[in-house]
Design a protein around this motif. Sequence first.
Motif, short mmCIF file in Angstrom:
data_model
loop_
_atom_site.label_atom_id
_atom_site.label_comp_id
_atom_site.label_asym_id
_atom_site.label_seq_id
_atom_site.Cartn_x
_atom_site.Cartn_y
_atom_site.Cartn_z
N GLY A 140 1.00 -1.26 -0.10
CA GLY A 140 -0.05 0.01 -0.12
C GLY A 140 0.95 1.14 -0.05
N ILE A 141 0.38 2.18 -0.71
CA ILE A 141 1.13 3.61 -0.68
C ILE A 141 0.13 4.69 0.00
N THR A 142 1.01 5.36 0.88
CA THR A 142 0.07 6.66 1.57
C THR A 142 0.70 7.99 0.94
N LEU A 143 0.46 8.96 0.80
CA LEU A 143 0.78 10.14 0.21
C LEU A 143 0.65 11.27 0.96
N SER A 144 1.49 12.02 1.23
CA SER A 144 1.27 13.24 1.72
C SER A 144 2.40 14.40 1.19
N TYR A 145 1.78 15.68 0.95
CA TYR A 145 2.47 16.63 0.40
C TYR A 145 2.27 18.09 1.13
N TYR A 146 3.45 18.77 1.27
CA TYR A 146 3.53 19.98 2.30
C TYR A 146 4.43 20.83 1.66
N GLU A 147 4.48 22.16 1.96
CA GLU A 147 5.53 23.21 1.63
C GLU A 147 5.77 23.86 3.01
N ILE A 148 6.97 24.52 2.79
CA ILE A 148 7.53 25.43 4.02
C ILE A 148 7.57 26.86 3.43
N TYR A 149 6.65 27.63 3.88
CA TYR A 149 6.53 28.89 3.17
C TYR A 149 6.82 30.10 4.25
N ASN A 150 7.78 30.70 4.11
CA ASN A 150 8.08 31.84 5.29
C ASN A 150 8.31 31.13 6.49
N ASP A 151 8.91 30.05 6.44
CA ASP A 151 9.30 29.23 7.67
C ASP A 151 8.16 28.73 8.40
N LYS A 152 7.07 28.40 7.62
CA LYS A 152 5.95 27.80 8.15
C LYS A 152 5.36 26.82 7.38
N VAL A 153 4.88 25.56 8.04
CA VAL A 153 4.64 24.43 6.99
C VAL A 153 3.37 24.46 6.85
N PHE A 154 2.79 24.36 5.71
CA PHE A 154 1.26 24.35 5.19
C PHE A 154 1.22 22.98 4.50
N ASP A 155 -0.16 22.42 4.63
CA ASP A 155 -0.68 21.27 3.94
C ASP A 155 -1.00 21.54 2.68
N LEU A 156 -0.39 21.18 1.40
CA LEU A 156 -0.74 21.16 0.13
C LEU A 156 -2.04 20.33 -0.16
N LEU A 157 -2.41 19.25 0.71
CA LEU A 157 -3.50 18.55 0.05
C LEU A 157 -4.96 18.99 0.75
N GLY A 181 -0.59 16.87 12.63
CA GLY A 181 -1.87 17.35 11.61
C GLY A 181 -1.52 17.20 10.21
N LEU A 182 -0.63 16.37 9.70
CA LEU A 182 -0.45 16.50 8.01
C LEU A 182 -1.54 15.34 7.69
N THR A 183 -1.99 15.68 6.52
CA THR A 183 -2.72 14.95 5.78
C THR A 183 -2.22 13.85 5.14
N GLU A 184 -2.65 12.52 5.39
CA GLU A 184 -2.06 11.32 4.60
C GLU A 184 -3.30 10.68 3.90
N ARG A 185 -2.94 10.61 2.64
CA ARG A 185 -4.04 10.03 1.69
C ARG A 185 -3.62 8.95 1.07
N PRO A 186 -4.43 7.73 0.96
CA PRO A 186 -3.92 6.46 0.35
C PRO A 186 -4.23 6.61 -1.09
N CYS A 187 -3.14 6.22 -1.93
CA CYS A 187 -3.32 6.32 -3.60
C CYS A 187 -3.05 4.80 -3.98
N GLU A 188 -4.17 4.43 -4.68
CA GLU A 188 -4.38 3.11 -5.13
C GLU A 188 -3.58 2.97 -6.62
N SER A 189 -3.51 4.26 -7.35
CA SER A 189 -3.14 4.01 -8.84
C SER A 189 -2.45 5.13 -9.12
N LEU A 190 -1.72 5.18 -10.25
CA LEU A 190 -1.01 6.29 -10.77
C LEU A 190 -1.95 7.39 -11.37
N LYS A 191 -2.95 7.11 -12.01
CA LYS A 191 -4.01 8.09 -12.17
C LYS A 191 -4.19 8.94 -11.23
N GLU A 192 -4.75 8.08 -10.31
CA GLU A 192 -5.15 8.78 -8.77
C GLU A 192 -4.12 9.76 -8.20
#
Length: 736
Positions: A140-157, A181-192
């Motif tokens: 199984g693959i679980t995805l999380s994506y975030y950025e560091i903007y002005n030294d603050k962490v924000f969730d891009l999902l 508090g970071l969002t982790e979403r399961p990803c079943e396929s490359l298209k998703e």
Amino acid sequence: MGGIRVVARIRPQQTSELQKDCIVSATGPEGEPSSQPTFVRIPSFKNENESFSFQFSSVYDQASTQQAIFDNEITPTIKHLFNGFDVTIFAYGVTGTGKTHTMRGGKSLAERGIIPRLLSSTYRRCRKIEKDSGGATSVGITLSYYEIYNDKVFDLLEAPEKRTMSGLHLRDNGGKTVVVGLTERPCESLKEFEKMYDEANVNRSTSATKLNAHSSRSHAILCFKVTMTTGDEVRVSTASAIDLAGSEDNRRTDNGKERLIESASINKSLFVLAKCVEAISQNQARIPYRESKMTRILSLGQNNGLTVMILNLAPGRSYHLDTISSLNFANRTKKIEIRELENEPITKGCSRAVPTVTGPSMHRQPLRPLASTTHNTAMGVKASAKQEDKPAKLFSVYSDRPKNASMVSHGLKDTARRSSPLKRPSEAGSSVFDRAPKRRSPERGRRRSGAMSKKAIEDMIEKKVTDILATRAMDHSSAAPVPEISEDVQRRLDLLEKKIDGHNDAHNDAREQGLTFLLMAKQHAVRGEHKSELRMFLLARDYFPDNAKLASKIERLQRKLQGKDHTRHGRAETDDDTDSEEPLRHCAKVADSKDKNVRLKYHDRSGNDDEYQAEVEEDTDEGYDSGDSFQYRPKKTKGSRKAAASSMCTEERAPCPESPRTKQLLSIINSRDMNKIKSLQGVGSKKAEAMVEALCGGHEGDGSCPVVVSSLLELGRLRGVGVKTVEKMRSGLAVS
């Protein structure tokens, strides 16, 4: 132990860059062209004849493709990812060198970057493992994506409107940095994944600068966990793809206010990253990871796994110093050693049995001596030797505790007890002497033997209540009695209080009124109305009779006004004499307004005399410099209307012969022709109707006989006509 694999990539030249300005090249060890270069060669900034060479694991020139970089550098790490190793891939370089293109890429299949290719290969390997195991292993693959903007962490999902001002917080968990508090979403396929990745990139902070039309204003971190489950065994490994924002020189990017704040935050985090690399290379005790959230998440040298750094370089001469700085940073980074450790698999179920037996039936283990270390053993031997050398006591100390019979004799040595002072016997029979029991008090024994009777409880409550009442009575008696005031005295006090309050209110009202007069006097002084200023000062003097400063102002203002009156009378007499002696063919007048700010000079160069002269304040800078009449030098003034009125009054006292223009203007007005009046400058249809109505119906429209205008002064007094309108009509006739 292994080092960080550093790969250099030189981006292609842009259309705005010249071929002669290309100074960065990928060469072999001796500087010759090679099919697999490992050196980056760049000339010295101070001396073009000298050049620097930097060696890396691989170097890719301008003609390299996305597929070649992925196949040679990233594909080998996928095998380690499924074997339980963590993988970190990050792109480094100054702004405009192609970091985002390397990591994300374009929409076409050939231009896809490292991240989509990595996920595509990961999904293919997942399906292969599940197929080879016959369904025994699930991935199984679980995805999380975030950025560091002005030294603050924000969730891009998550949507941008759901963000908080402070962002997400970081915590340490088992040697790894975790985003709370970071969002982790399961990803079943490359298209998703592609759909989720494109939506998240829209939320990333990007903006245009002078060097890059789509400059990244934040560090973006994409993490995906690969969870392999085989029976009761679970193995988790993590891959992180980091697109760092590039360092910027604000002198070249022309950043605005908001871009400057972002640039300062980016440069600070990259500077802290350089400090961490420098501290690791010098084997310093403290490494400043916590000075920036980006370095805390990246944790170079602390993470256990494989790390690949892609150094993006620009070939142009305008990036010369920035390129040398990036090469020096990458040269120090490749020397960092990291531990390539495999993540341990986790077994499902309870790891160990937990005893549940409690109560007196449970036998406790005796405390063991702290003699396992050399320090504790040495301390025990030293204390034992010191006690053996100590002489026996020749006296006894009084104590309430009953002593054992064997302790009464003096000089008795107990070798078994003093052999090891740090040890405690593990069994009850191994000790020679037992600890003396504590003596129990008789009151405590009686209290426990039986409960209190009902009578004793009532007596106790009665005693407590009596004591509390006695204490309160003593407190009331100690307070001094307040003497009563008679009604007559109280009435006098109330009247006196009202009188004092009324006096204070009247005094405050008077002071406020006086300050109001002083403020009005100041306003009149600003406008140049000195008589009104003196009047306000005189009114304020009644409220401040003892103010010497106010009295001096009044006296000075009175002297000033008296001097002006004398000067005005003398000037009027001189003007009368001049008018009587000199002819009216050449007339020069200067009409001064009240504040002496506007002067209007009239010279009749044509030989004609005008009986009308007025000061006019125009909004524009145009003056009355017609062919035969006016030379106007305007200065901004207040009260020009009053000056014009005074000038008209002066002309009324000393009328001059009418000029041809004045006669022409008066004839047009007295003709009462609407078309002729509307043709005059500054006169519209409404104003012309008002003038004709005033001429036909009397001066004030009272129904009297028609009015004949005989002078410009009478024309200016008509309803709807003023000084400015008269001047505009005259100037229009003069131009025509």
